[in-house]
Design a protein around this motif. Structure first.
Motif, PDB file in Angstrom:
ATOM      1  N   GLU A 191       4.289  19.680 -11.634  1.00  0.00           N
ATOM      2  CA  GLU A 191       5.508  20.466 -11.810  1.00  0.00           C
ATOM      3  C   GLU A 191       5.934  20.574 -13.270  1.00  0.00           C
ATOM      4  N   GLU A 192       5.763  19.514 -14.025  1.00  0.00           N
ATOM      5  CA  GLU A 192       6.260  19.517 -15.402  1.00  0.00           C
ATOM      6  C   GLU A 192       5.186  19.840 -16.438  1.00  0.00           C
ATOM      7  N   LYS A 193       3.906  19.584 -16.101  1.00  0.00           N
ATOM      8  CA  LYS A 193       2.827  19.825 -17.055  1.00  0.00           C
ATOM      9  C   LYS A 193       1.888  20.937 -16.619  1.00  0.00           C
ATOM     10  N   GLY A 194       2.139  21.515 -15.444  1.00  0.00           N
ATOM     11  CA  GLY A 194       1.362  22.660 -15.000  1.00  0.00           C
ATOM     12  C   GLY A 194      -0.058  22.333 -14.586  1.00  0.00           C
ATOM     13  N   MET A 195      -0.331  21.086 -14.240  1.00  0.00           N
ATOM     14  CA  MET A 195      -1.677  20.697 -13.851  1.00  0.00           C
ATOM     15  C   MET A 195      -1.926  21.026 -12.382  1.00  0.00           C
ATOM     16  N   THR A 196      -3.196  21.216 -12.057  1.00  0.00           N
ATOM     17  CA  THR A 196      -3.560  21.372 -10.657  1.00  0.00           C
ATOM     18  C   THR A 196      -3.588  19.994  -9.993  1.00  0.00           C
ATOM     19  N   LEU A 197      -3.582  19.991  -8.670  1.00  0.00           N
ATOM     20  CA  LEU A 197      -3.677  18.731  -7.938  1.00  0.00           C
ATOM     21  C   LEU A 197      -4.939  17.973  -8.346  1.00  0.00           C
ATOM     22  N   ALA A 198      -6.041  18.683  -8.472  1.00  0.00           N
ATOM     23  CA  ALA A 198      -7.312  18.035  -8.817  1.00  0.00           C
ATOM     24  C   ALA A 198      -7.256  17.435 -10.220  1.00  0.00           C
ATOM     25  N   ASP A 199      -6.753  18.210 -11.185  1.00  0.00           N
ATOM     26  CA  ASP A 199      -6.691  17.708 -12.557  1.00  0.00           C
ATOM     27  C   ASP A 199      -5.749  16.516 -12.672  1.00  0.00           C
ATOM     28  N   ALA A 200      -4.605  16.602 -11.993  1.00  0.00           N
ATOM     29  CA  ALA A 200      -3.659  15.482 -12.045  1.00  0.00           C
ATOM     30  C   ALA A 200      -4.285  14.218 -11.461  1.00  0.00           C
ATOM     31  N   THR A 201      -4.993  14.385 -10.361  1.00  0.00           N
ATOM     32  CA  THR A 201      -5.642  13.239  -9.725  1.00  0.00           C
ATOM     33  C   THR A 201      -6.703  12.642 -10.640  1.00  0.00           C
ATOM     34  N   MET A 202      -7.496  13.500 -11.249  1.00  0.00           N
ATOM     35  CA  MET A 202      -8.549  13.016 -12.139  1.00  0.00           C
ATOM     36  C   MET A 202      -7.974  12.350 -13.379  1.00  0.00           C
ATOM     37  N   LEU A 203      -6.891  12.900 -13.918  1.00  0.00           N
ATOM     38  CA  LEU A 203      -6.282  12.296 -15.101  1.00  0.00           C
ATOM     39  C   LEU A 203      -5.774  10.891 -14.796  1.00  0.00           C
ATOM     40  N   ILE A 204      -5.144  10.712 -13.630  1.00  0.00           N
ATOM     41  CA  ILE A 204      -4.653   9.384 -13.265  1.00  0.00           C
ATOM     42  C   ILE A 204      -5.819   8.410 -13.107  1.00  0.00           C
ATOM     43  N   SER A 205      -6.929   8.890 -12.531  1.00  0.00           N
ATOM     44  CA  SER A 205      -8.094   8.020 -12.370  1.00  0.00           C
ATOM     45  C   SER A 205      -8.703   7.631 -13.715  1.00  0.00           C
ATOM     46  N   ASP A 253       0.826  -1.204   0.000  1.00  0.00           N
ATOM     47  CA  ASP A 253       0.000   0.000   0.000  1.00  0.00           C
ATOM     48  C   ASP A 253       0.860   1.255   0.000  1.00  0.00           C
ATOM     49  N   MET A 254       1.951   1.240   0.767  1.00  0.00           N
ATOM     50  CA  MET A 254       2.846   2.396   0.795  1.00  0.00           C
ATOM     51  C   MET A 254       3.505   2.604  -0.563  1.00  0.00           C
ATOM     52  N   ALA A 255       3.874   1.519  -1.230  1.00  0.00           N
ATOM     53  CA  ALA A 255       4.471   1.636  -2.560  1.00  0.00           C
ATOM     54  C   ALA A 255       3.492   2.292  -3.531  1.00  0.00           C
ATOM     55  N   VAL A 256       2.216   1.912  -3.436  1.00  0.00           N
ATOM     56  CA  VAL A 256       1.186   2.531  -4.273  1.00  0.00           C
ATOM     57  C   VAL A 256       1.102   4.024  -3.988  1.00  0.00           C
ATOM     58  N   ASP A 257       1.073   4.390  -2.715  1.00  0.00           N
ATOM     59  CA  ASP A 257       0.967   5.804  -2.345  1.00  0.00           C
ATOM     60  C   ASP A 257       2.154   6.604  -2.873  1.00  0.00           C
ATOM     61  N   ILE A 258       3.354   6.052  -2.733  1.00  0.00           N
ATOM     62  CA  ILE A 258       4.560   6.768  -3.157  1.00  0.00           C
ATOM     63  C   ILE A 258       4.569   6.961  -4.672  1.00  0.00           C
ATOM     64  N   ALA A 259       4.258   5.910  -5.414  1.00  0.00           N
ATOM     65  CA  ALA A 259       4.275   5.997  -6.875  1.00  0.00           C
ATOM     66  C   ALA A 259       3.197   6.951  -7.386  1.00  0.00           C
ATOM     67  N   THR A 260       2.023   6.919  -6.748  1.00  0.00           N
ATOM     68  CA  THR A 260       0.932   7.800  -7.166  1.00  0.00           C
ATOM     69  C   THR A 260       1.261   9.260  -6.887  1.00  0.00           C
ATOM     70  N   GLU A 261       1.777   9.536  -5.691  1.00  0.00           N
ATOM     71  CA  GLU A 261       2.143  10.914  -5.367  1.00  0.00           C
ATOM     72  C   GLU A 261       3.257  11.408  -6.279  1.00  0.00           C
ATOM     73  N   SER A 262       4.179  10.523  -6.634  1.00  0.00           N
ATOM     74  CA  SER A 262       5.247  10.912  -7.550  1.00  0.00           C
ATOM     75  C   SER A 262       4.680  11.311  -8.914  1.00  0.00           C
ATOM     76  N   MET A 263       3.694  10.552  -9.392  1.00  0.00           N
ATOM     77  CA  MET A 263       3.080  10.898 -10.677  1.00  0.00           C
ATOM     78  C   MET A 263       2.339  12.225 -10.594  1.00  0.00           C
ATOM     79  N   VAL A 264       1.616  12.441  -9.498  1.00  0.00           N
ATOM     80  CA  VAL A 264       0.904  13.702  -9.326  1.00  0.00           C
ATOM     81  C   VAL A 264       1.878  14.881  -9.337  1.00  0.00           C
ATOM     82  N   LYS A 265       2.990  14.735  -8.615  1.00  0.00           N
ATOM     83  CA  LYS A 265       3.974  15.822  -8.577  1.00  0.00           C
ATOM     84  C   LYS A 265       4.570  16.077  -9.952  1.00  0.00           C
ATOM     85  N   TYR A 266       4.819  15.001 -10.701  1.00  0.00           N
ATOM     86  CA  TYR A 266       5.341  15.181 -12.061  1.00  0.00           C
ATOM     87  C   TYR A 266       4.351  15.975 -12.913  1.00  0.00           C
ATOM     88  N   LEU A 267       3.092  15.592 -12.889  1.00  0.00           N
ATOM     89  CA  LEU A 267       2.087  16.270 -13.713  1.00  0.00           C
ATOM     90  C   LEU A 267       1.907  17.720 -13.290  1.00  0.00           C
TER      91      LEU A 267
END
Length: 299
Positions: A253-267, A237-251
């Motif tokens: 910082e590098e793509k200019g997405m909001t936290l909400a948009d990044a979360t929705m895109l991953i979903s 479960d921790m590995a999932v959390d770390i990988a997901t948060e890493s993807m959110v931060k990438y989107l």
């Protein structure tokens, strides 16, 4: 061509490992690799208690990349994977997720014919070549980390997406990065539940480059279709959390997405996938469809 032969093996990634080859950023390098058993298994009747477990998961290297400094990112593009015409797969007592069901160990040596694994007289399937162990040296303060253990520096990630055409991003924790790799698989399913893939010797041709001025939360993979973050932890479960948060931060910082948009895109366009669950730390990848087109750098 720059070649590192498979007699240049390490069994732990460490800042103390002396480099065996130095190249400029942008260079192409061939790593010749042993299988994960170091060639110790030659027939199906070999006994596991006769193996030297100190020689498991050898990685070829390390490679020193000029210009790679602490805080940079090492970009490793997998250009080509060449494998032997047969490989070893094993399962047994106290190994993998079903080890408690076995009272002895089992070995198969399988042939590879016309890019297919011949599992039995009536079962064959296509190969999926991949690099199981690949990483840079951890920071000096972390000491050495066994090549059998995945962590933020890479290591035994056992991720089937580390294959031809993919670019893996790894942190540079020491000068030169000290890249090493091995543990090639001719085939492996997500999870690697029996403790091994089809373990083969071979050669990996890569191009190494250095990315400066970017942050890397976890190892990442870019290919023609997906952006992926990879995380390893003792707790799945921790590995999932770390990988997901890493993807959110990438989107963000590098793509200019909001936290909400990044979360929705991953979903909507992402997957949480298990790479392996049999190493000291379990490895997860979060993959998102590359809606920005082909992108092999953290830009």
């Amino acid at each position: 061509m720059n070649i590192i032969t498979n007699d240049k093996s390490i069994y732990a990634m460490s800042a103390a490992n002396a480099p065996v080859l130095t190249v400029l950023a942008g260079s192409r390098v061939i790593f010749e690799t042993k299988d994960c058993f170091g060639g110790q298994i030659t027939c199906e009747t070999d006994a596991f208690d006769g193996l030297d477990w100190g020689r498991i998961n050898p990685a070829t290297g390390p490679l020193y990349v000029e210009g790679a400094e602490i805080g940079d990112i090492l970009s490793v593009t997998i250009e080509k994977i060449e494998i032997a015409d047969k490989g070893v797969v094993a399962c047994g007592q106290d190994m993998g997720t079903l080890g408690h069901l076995f009272d002895q160990n089992h070995i198969k040596i399988l042939s590879i014919v016309e890019d297919k694994v011949i599992f039995s007289d009536d079962i064959s399937f296509p190969i999926n070549k991949m690099v199981g162990v690949i990483g840079t040296a951890p920071a000096v303060s972390e000491g050495e980390i066994s090549c059998g253990t995945p962590c933020l520096h890479g290591g035994n990630l056992d991720c089937k997406k580390i294959t031809e055409g993919a670019t893996l991003l790894l942190p540079v924790n020491v000068s030169g990065a000290l890249l090493a790799m091995g543990d090639l698989h001719a085939a492996m399913g997500d999870g690697e539940i029996g403790v091994s893939g089809l373990e083969v010797a071979g050669r990996v041709t890569v191009t190494v480059d250095v990315i400066k001025g970017k942050k890397l939360q976890t190892p990442m993979i870019f290919d023609d279709t997906h952006i992926m973050t990879i995380a390893s932890h003792e707790d799945l479960d921790m590995a999932v959390d770390i990988a997901t948060e890493s993807m959110v931060k990438y989107l963000m910082e590098e793509k200019g997405m909001t936290l909400a948009d990044a979360t929705m895109l991953i979903s909507l366009a992402g997957n949480v996938c298990i790479c392996q669950v049999v190493d000291p730390k379990k490895t997860i990848r979060v993959e998102v469809k590359n809606c920005y087109g082909k992108n092999k750098k953290a830009t």
